[in-house]
Design an enzyme around this catalytic site. Structure first.
Site, PDB file in Angstrom:
ATOM      1  N   CYS A  42       0.836  -1.196   0.000  1.00 56.46           N
ATOM      2  CA  CYS A  42       0.000   0.000   0.000  1.00 56.46           C
ATOM      3  C   CYS A  42       0.877   1.254   0.000  1.00 56.46           C
ATOM      4  O   CYS A  42       1.974   1.256   0.537  1.00 56.46           O
ATOM      5  CB  CYS A  42      -0.913  -0.002   1.225  1.00 56.46           C
ATOM      6  SG  CYS A  42      -2.071   1.401   1.249  1.00 56.46           S
ATOM      7  N   ASP A  44       0.398   3.792   1.681  1.00 50.93           N
ATOM      8  CA  ASP A  44       0.360   4.384   3.024  1.00 50.93           C
ATOM      9  C   ASP A  44       1.772   4.692   3.535  1.00 50.93           C
ATOM     10  O   ASP A  44       2.643   3.822   3.526  1.00 50.93           O
ATOM     11  CB  ASP A  44      -0.350   3.399   3.973  1.00 50.93           C
ATOM     12  CG  ASP A  44      -0.726   4.047   5.295  1.00 50.93           C
ATOM     13  OD1 ASP A  44       0.167   4.589   5.969  1.00 50.93           O
ATOM     14  OD2 ASP A  44      -1.913   3.998   5.652  1.00 50.93           O
ATOM     15  N   ARG A  46       2.939   4.905   6.292  1.00 50.09           N
ATOM     16  CA  ARG A  46       3.373   4.173   7.495  1.00 50.09           C
ATOM     17  C   ARG A  46       3.844   2.761   7.192  1.00 50.09           C
ATOM     18  O   ARG A  46       4.211   2.018   8.107  1.00 50.09           O
ATOM     19  CB  ARG A  46       2.212   4.117   8.503  1.00 50.09           C
ATOM     20  CG  ARG A  46       1.761   5.498   8.958  1.00 50.09           C
ATOM     21  CD  ARG A  46       0.420   5.437   9.636  1.00 50.09           C
ATOM     22  NE  ARG A  46      -0.660   5.050   8.701  1.00 50.09           N
ATOM     23  CZ  ARG A  46      -1.926   4.918   9.039  1.00 50.09           C
ATOM     24  NH1 ARG A  46      -2.300   5.121  10.289  1.00 50.09           N
ATOM     25  NH2 ARG A  46      -2.825   4.581   8.141  1.00 50.09           N
ATOM     26  N   HIS A  98      -2.068  -3.940   4.989  1.00 45.33           N
ATOM     27  CA  HIS A  98      -1.927  -3.561   6.398  1.00 45.33           C
ATOM     28  C   HIS A  98      -3.295  -3.356   7.022  1.00 45.33           C
ATOM     29  O   HIS A  98      -4.248  -2.946   6.343  1.00 45.33           O
ATOM     30  CB  HIS A  98      -1.058  -2.296   6.542  1.00 45.33           C
ATOM     31  CG  HIS A  98      -1.665  -1.067   5.946  1.00 45.33           C
ATOM     32  ND1 HIS A  98      -2.242  -0.083   6.710  1.00 45.33           N
ATOM     33  CD2 HIS A  98      -1.807  -0.668   4.665  1.00 45.33           C
ATOM     34  CE1 HIS A  98      -2.689   0.877   5.908  1.00 45.33           C
ATOM     35  NE2 HIS A  98      -2.450   0.546   4.663  1.00 45.33           N
ATOM     36  N   CYS A 101      -6.262  -0.128   6.813  1.00 44.94           N
ATOM     37  CA  CYS A 101      -5.974   0.504   5.519  1.00 44.94           C
ATOM     38  C   CYS A 101      -7.088   1.507   5.166  1.00 44.94           C
ATOM     39  O   CYS A 101      -8.264   1.138   5.095  1.00 44.94           O
ATOM     40  CB  CYS A 101      -5.844  -0.557   4.429  1.00 44.94           C
ATOM     41  SG  CYS A 101      -5.436   0.150   2.812  1.00 44.94           S
TER      42      CYS A 101
HETATM   43 CO    CO Z   1      -3.462   1.234   3.000  1.00 43.70          CO
END
Ligand code: CO
Length: 195
Positions: A42, A44, A46, A98, A101
């Site tokens: 992803c 993302d 993080r 994750h 999400c």
């Molecule tokens: Co995500």
């Protein structure tokens, strides 16, 4: 860290420290890359691929998009997959989602976000496919189960892809993994060995 200049300073410090630890590091890497892993994860912020599996530059070939989707008509993802499998000959393809999400959550709550709603339609389709399994779940539990189902589904998409099928057919060593990362504690769970 709001000052963009800080990033350049960070970079200089990092490159000096890396060179100090291994004077040949950049020289070796500038000649070729030879990663054994393809990471599909992803976007993302993080969930940075190299960092969470503690690998160096050169160790992992990375494709990231919102909600780690492998869409059969996405030429970006397919190009990465083909290059990784045919040219780099990676030995492992890791689909890593994750928990929590935002892309998965947005698909479940049906808020209007704009263009990205089209992309998240793939996850809405998945929520429909697994609606009986998801129906008794609520809130974060529901989001997290759909995060898991999404990883498993995208790994199936990788496995079924013609590039991967052809590679396996000609005897290329290639393993596909379905992983999920927990933002809460930084741990990765292998969904196939835990299900
Ligand atoms: Co995500």
């Amino acid at each position: 860290m709001s000052d963009i200049k800080q990033l350049i300073e960070n970079n200089q410090r990092w490159s000096e420290a890396t060179t100090k630890a291994d004077p040949e590091f950049f020289n070796k890497l500038s000649k070729r890359q030879n990663p054994e892993y393809l990471w599909i994860g992803c976007s993302d912020s993080r969930v940075p691929a190299n960092q969470i599996v503690d690998l160096l530059p050169g160790d992992i070939f990375v494709h990231r998009n919102v909600a780690n989707l492998v869409v059969h008509t996405d030429f970006n993802c397919l190009s990465v997959l083909q290059y990784a499998v045919d040219i780099l000959q990676v030995k492992h393809i890791i689909v890593c989602g994750h928990y929590g999400c935002g892309g998965v959550e947005a698909a479940l709550v049906n808020n209007k976000l704009g263009l990205i709603d089209n992309w998240l339609g793939h996850i809405r389709d998945l929520a429909t496919k697994y609606k009986e399994e998801l129906a008794p779940l609520q809130g974060q539990e529901k989001v997290n189960r759909l995060c898991e189902l999404n990883v498993l589904e995208q790994a199936i998409n990788v496995r079924r892809n013609a590039i991967v099928q052809e590679a396996i057919g000609r005897g290329q060593e290639l393993q596909i993994h379905s992983w999920i990362y927990s933002l809460n504690n930084g741990h990765i769970k292998d969904l196939e060995s835990h299900n």
